[in-house]
Each structure stands twice: as C-alpha cells, then as structure tokens.
Design a protein around this motif. Structure first.
Motif: not given
Length: 304
Positions: A55-67, A84-97
C-alpha cells in the motif's frame, strides 16, 4: 525504518498465538504485470495493484487507475479481481475486490447405501471475498507509507455455520535511497481474525516481505522479494523478476513458487485524454499449489 519493522516482525510470534490458517482468497496473487515478474513487486507497486502488493506504493500513484483480472484456477475455482485507485489529499486511496468461488460442490454421506455408493446429501457453493481499503502517501522525497485494511467474507451456502466474517491489516513502507533503487517492506495480516458461524475463531500467521528494485538501466527493471511467515515452521521464500519496457511495449520474466513466470504488456495512449492510457498485460504463471493447467493470466487496465 526497515530495522524498526523487522524488529516488529520478530515480535509477531507472540502476537500470533496458535494461529495458522491461510487466507486462501489472498494467495493467488493479482495483476498480470506483477505475476509475470515472479510476484517480485513489493519495491515497485506503482499502479492500481498497490493495495495488494504494497500500500505504500500508492504514494507514487498520481492519476486515477483501474485494473481487472479474471482467472479459472484448478477444480474450476473462479478468481476475480478489480481495483481502483484515485489521488486524494497528499496521497492516493485504493479500493479493491478479490473473490474465489466454486459452485455445485456435493456434500456426501459418510456411509455407503445398499448399492455400495455414497449418497449426496446436498449441493452447496463456496465463495470467499476480500474487500481492500488502502491509503498511501509520501512523507518525504524518499519515504512513503501505506496501510491496507481488509474485510473478509466467506460463505458455504446451505451449510450450517459455514459463514464467516473477518478482518486483516497490512502496513507497508517504500524507501527510495536513489532515483533508480527502491526498497519495499510490508507485513501481510499483521493483525487478523475470522469468525465462523460455528463459533470458531481463526487467525492467519503474519507474513513479512522485503523487496528490492533497480530501475532505469537500459529500459529495464530488476526486482527481488524475500518473504517469511513469522513462524519457525516455515522457511523463507524467494521471488525474482525482470521487466524490459520501451514505447508502450514490455516483456517480463520471473521466478516464484519454484517455477518460472513470463509475460508481456502493451500500453496505448487514449485519445481525447491528457496522457491517459489503456493497457493489456499477459502472464504465464505456474502456481502448483493453485493451478497446474490454467496458467494464463490477463489484466486490463486504464489510467487517466
């Protein structure tokens, strides 16, 4: 930071108690890119697969992504994945299933009937779901932190007590000593518990994973992961991967689970977007514990 996390890992046996249950829904891996590189992805994790791999890799994600990825494992078990991950605040949020499902399982009698055959008592289905909620952010130019919280649901339909709910937490850290060298560390299932309808409480043994990645040399990435379940009953596991990529085309090789992996990927620019891309990734993965025949994995991804 790595030394501190390793110290925590050494203390985990006392926290784990007599736990020993594997969370099967989380064992198959996700993302054809990571799987094609032998699952050596802890120090990379820079895409929508980050909630699973680190999850620390989300700090390197700067665009919306889906896979997304769908696979049929052994014994006709279906494996589904969406993230699906999306930038939020100073980092990024990820929601996965992630889901593993197996239908039309026969529950049979313990004794033989008059025709010397077992009797089918009932037919049931089995589903196991993991919902991942992640957040990661850079705390400096060289350090990113992240956490994935997992909500777990299992259901053996029509079986009394065959339902379970649980939780799990995976913290992670990503260090960048230089522009070309990264170190990743996480502890899967650091805290976890599953409660069954029968009243049984199960816990999985936490698993520490340390990764190293070297990038930017001749359009290549080299990665190594070393993982260890926090118990003397288990031995360390080694994964290694290589990726070459240029102008939207990528080729990959890896080693994991005592077997070779391989893969390829293609990325194209999306028209009428500001640098948006669509990707198709393929991996050949031999996972003897999960599937001996269905070895092909395909991921579809988008970034905008």
């Amino acid at each position: 930071f790595i030394a501190i996390l390793m110290l925590i890992s050494l203390m985990l046996p006392a926290m784990a108690g007599q736990a020993g249950t594997d969370l099967a829904v989380l064992k198959a891996g996700v993302g054809a890119r990571a799987l094609g590189m032998g699952s050596a992805f802890t120090a990379i994790a820079n895409n929508a697969d980050a909630p699973y791999w680190n999850p620390a890799g989300l700090g390197e994600v700067h665009k919306n992504e889906i896979t997304t990825m769908q696979t049929k494992l052994s014994t006709d078990t279906d494996h589904y994945y969406l993230s699906y991950v999306v930038p939020w605040g100073k980092g990024s949020v990820g929601i996965s299933w992630i889901q593993m499902g197996l239908g039309s399982i026969s529950e049979t009698s313990d004794t033989l009937d008059g025709f010397n055959e077992v009797q089918t008592i009932s037919i049931f289905n089995y589903y196991s779901n993991a919902f991942l909620f992640s957040y990661g952010l850079p705390v400096s130019d060289k350090i990113s932190l992240g956490l994935t919280a997992k909500y777990l649901i299992s259901d053996m339909t029509n079986i009394a007590g065959g339902q379970a709910t649980g939780y799990s937490f995976t913290p992670g850290i990503l260090l960048k000593p230089s522009d070309k060298f990264t170190i990743g560390f996480k502890v899967d299932e650091l805290l976890n518990e599953s409660s069954w309808g029968t009243g049984n409480i199960e816990k999985a043994i936490p698993k520490a994973r340390l990764g190293f990645a070297l990038t930017g040399i001749a359009n290549s990435t080299l990665a190594i992961d070393i993982s260890q379940q926090i118990s003397a009953r288990y031995t360390p596991e080694l994964c290694a991967g290589y990726e070459w990529s240029q102008e939207g085309l990528a080729f990959r090789l890896g080693f994991a689970d005592s077997a070779l992996t391989a893969g390829a990927g293609f990325t194209a620019l999306l028209p009428q977007t500001k640098g948006g891309t669509a990707s198709v990734d393929y991996a050949y993965v031999q996972q003897s514990s999960l599937s001996r025949e269905n070895v092909h994995r395909v991921s579809l991804s988008g970034k905008w």
